[in-house]
Design a protein around this motif. Structure first.
Motif, short mmCIF file in Angstrom:
data_model
loop_
_atom_site.label_atom_id
_atom_site.label_comp_id
_atom_site.label_asym_id
_atom_site.label_seq_id
_atom_site.Cartn_x
_atom_site.Cartn_y
_atom_site.Cartn_z
N ASN A 131 -6.86 3.78 2.96
CA ASN A 131 -7.06 2.34 3.12
C ASN A 131 -7.42 1.63 1.83
O ASN A 131 -7.16 0.44 1.68
N LYS A 153 0.80 -1.23 0.00
CA LYS A 153 0.00 0.00 0.00
C LYS A 153 0.83 1.27 0.00
O LYS A 153 0.57 2.21 -0.75
N ASP A 189 0.84 5.37 5.54
CA ASP A 189 -0.29 5.55 4.62
C ASP A 189 -1.02 6.87 4.87
O ASP A 189 -2.20 7.01 4.56
#
Ligand code: UD1
Ligand code: CA
Length: 471
Positions: free
Chosen positions: A241, A31, A118
């Motif tokens: 996310n 991610k 993130d």
């Protein structure tokens, strides 16, 4: 630099969490390597960490650790492996254990700032107030308020506003789910306290993980001072996310960049059709038309016009430059009054001097084009130095490559090259020389000479064209 406050904190250590797979991204790529505005989320967070000038930076990695390390080659970073992703508390424990046994020789009074890989729009101005305000506290927590708090940890406060706990969405009671103040994940704590709290974390929650957020409750139980700061701008502290959240953040961020360009004097024809993937330095009275992508470092003078559908990467444009529609400019420098395109392609090392002109379907690479020179149609110019006021006819090609090496072409001032000519490098053409159309120039042409290098025209009177044979 404006956003680099004097935080040279000799007691600050940064830990960035990036071990998770990011399952909701539906991706083989970790991610934190997905990009926002042209740079990976982790590279952005690392950049912020470096700007804080901490004693050490640790990144906790697990899923595809090697891929992440290769993608972010940072000399000052210590990579810490978290083999199993058993929660944010466990991830920080891995980093803290590594820190304690490292040459960074931390004292229990040092502070550890935890960032998430993130949270791509994080910046020093967002972190500085938290770092400063929590100086006397055991723990500092950064929260924010969002319209849709679904999925985030909620900040639980008592009637007096003191923070009691952070409750994960999945563990929250119905009335706790109504809370719009959420945990950003960013916190700062004294190393000594962290070392005492982390071993006490237990996986008594819906995900069976060790939650870092449970240290709030532990600090409360010990009556330790907790400082909370509410970031007023949620966009800057929002964690990503899934790819839809990333897409929404990209648009929101692009809109802000367009707005700041507009407010500093650039006309943006449609803010939703401009993408800035880097840094733009702009003068005033510039105009950017629709579907323009600016990458890397783009510097615009004043009164520059960029027509629709252009890509500009690492370019500098002087005053009054006009980039016409569908042009692609990479690593080029254009002096004032230059006009290029439509459909121009400028590759790295292109320098266009004042008032020169590059027209449609012209490719230029590693060349200097003198002031006022014109290359208007369908040409390739590579590894060339061209003087001022030259006129290069349609379809002119510099043959710069012999299959093994590149060679240079040199043209003086006021050279005229007739259409459809090839200049076979290495070759030099002197000032004021003229080259007849369709020539293949293999020898130097002295100044003021006419060079014609093509087969002489032959003619036959009464020529009968061949006739189609009937079978
Ligand atoms: C976390 C917070 C939540 C907060 C939200 C903000 C916890 C328990 N929850 O939830 O309160 O509102 O972030 O975005 O902390 N990671 C590891 N190792 C692990 C688990 C996670 O390195 O074992 C890393 C992930 O790669 C990621 C970050 O930690 O960069 C956050 O993990 P994530 O699973 O996204 O946490 P959230 O559920 O979003
Ligand atoms: Ca998250």
């Amino acid at each position: 630099m404006l956003d680099r406050p004097n935080l040279r904190d000799s007691k600050l250590h940064v830990v960035i969490l990036a071990a998770g797979k990011g399952t909701r991204m539906q991706s083989k790529l970790p991610k934190v390597l997905h990009s926002l505005a042209g740079r990976s989320m982790l590279a952005r967070v690392l950049d912020v960490a470096e700007r804080l000038n901490p004693v050490s930076i640790r990144v906790v990695v697990g899923f595809e650790a090697a891929v992440i390390q290769t993608a972010c080659p940072m000399p000052h970073v210590t990579w810490v492996m978290q083999a199993q992703q058993s929660g944010t508390g466990h991830a920080v424990a891995c980093a803290v254990a590594d820190l304690q046994h490292s040459a960074d020789t931390p004292s229990s009074d040092d502070r550890v700032l935890v960032l998430y890989g993130d949270v791509p729009l994080l910046s020093v101005p967002v972190l500085a107030p938290l770092i400063l305000a929590s100086q006397e506290s055991a723990l500092g927590i950064l929260s924010t308020r969002v319209d849709d708090p679904a999925g985030y940890g909620r900040i639980i406060r008592d009637a007096a506003g003191n923070m009691l706990a952070i409750r994960e969405h999945r563990d929250a009671l119905p009335d706790e789910l109504l809370i719009h103040e959420i945990n950003t994940g960013i916190l700062i704590a004294r190393l000594g306290d962290l070392c005492a709290w982390l071993p006490q974390l237990a996986p008594h929650n819906a995900q069976g993980e060790l939650y870092l957020t449970d240290i709030v409750g532990l600090a409360r139980a010990e009556n330790k001072a907790i400082t909370t700061r509410i970031e007023p701008d949620p966009l800057l502290v929002t964690g990503i996310n899934d790819r839809w959240a990333l897409a929404e953040m990209e648009r929101a961020w692009q809109l802000r960049q367009a707005q700041s360009l507009a407010l500093s004097g650039t006309t943006i024809v449609d803010p939703s059709r401009l993408d800035i993937r880097g840094e733009v330095i702009s003068g005033v009275d510039n105009l950017i038309d629709v579907n323009v992508v600016l990458e890397g470092r783009v510097t615009l003078g004043n009164a520059v016009i960029i027509e629709p559908n252009c890509v500009l990467r690492n370019v500098t444009l002087g005053d009054g430059v006009r980039v016409r529609a569908f042009s692609h400019l990479d690593g080029a420098e254009l002096a004032s009054g230059v006009e290029v395109g439509p459909f121009a392609r400028l590759r790295p090392g292109t320098h266009l001097a004042a008032n020169s002109r590059v027209g449609n379907f012209v490719e230029i690479k590693a060349s200097h084009i003198g002031a006022g020179s014109k290359i208007n149609h369908l040409s390739y110019v590579g590894d060339t130095t061209m003087g001022a006021d030259c006129n290069i006819g349609a379809g002119t090609i510099t043959c710069n490559y012999d299959g093994a090496n590149k060679h240079h072409t040199e043209l003086g001032d006021s050279v005229f090259v007739g259409s459809g000519s090839q200049l076979v490098a290495p070759v030099r053409v002197g000032d004021g020389a003229t080259i007849g159309a369709g020539s293949t120039i293999t020898h130097d042409v002295p100044a003021g000479h006419l060079a014609v290098a093509r087969v002489r025209q032959t003619m036959r009177a009464g020529w009968q064209r061949p006739k189609k044979t009937v079978k």
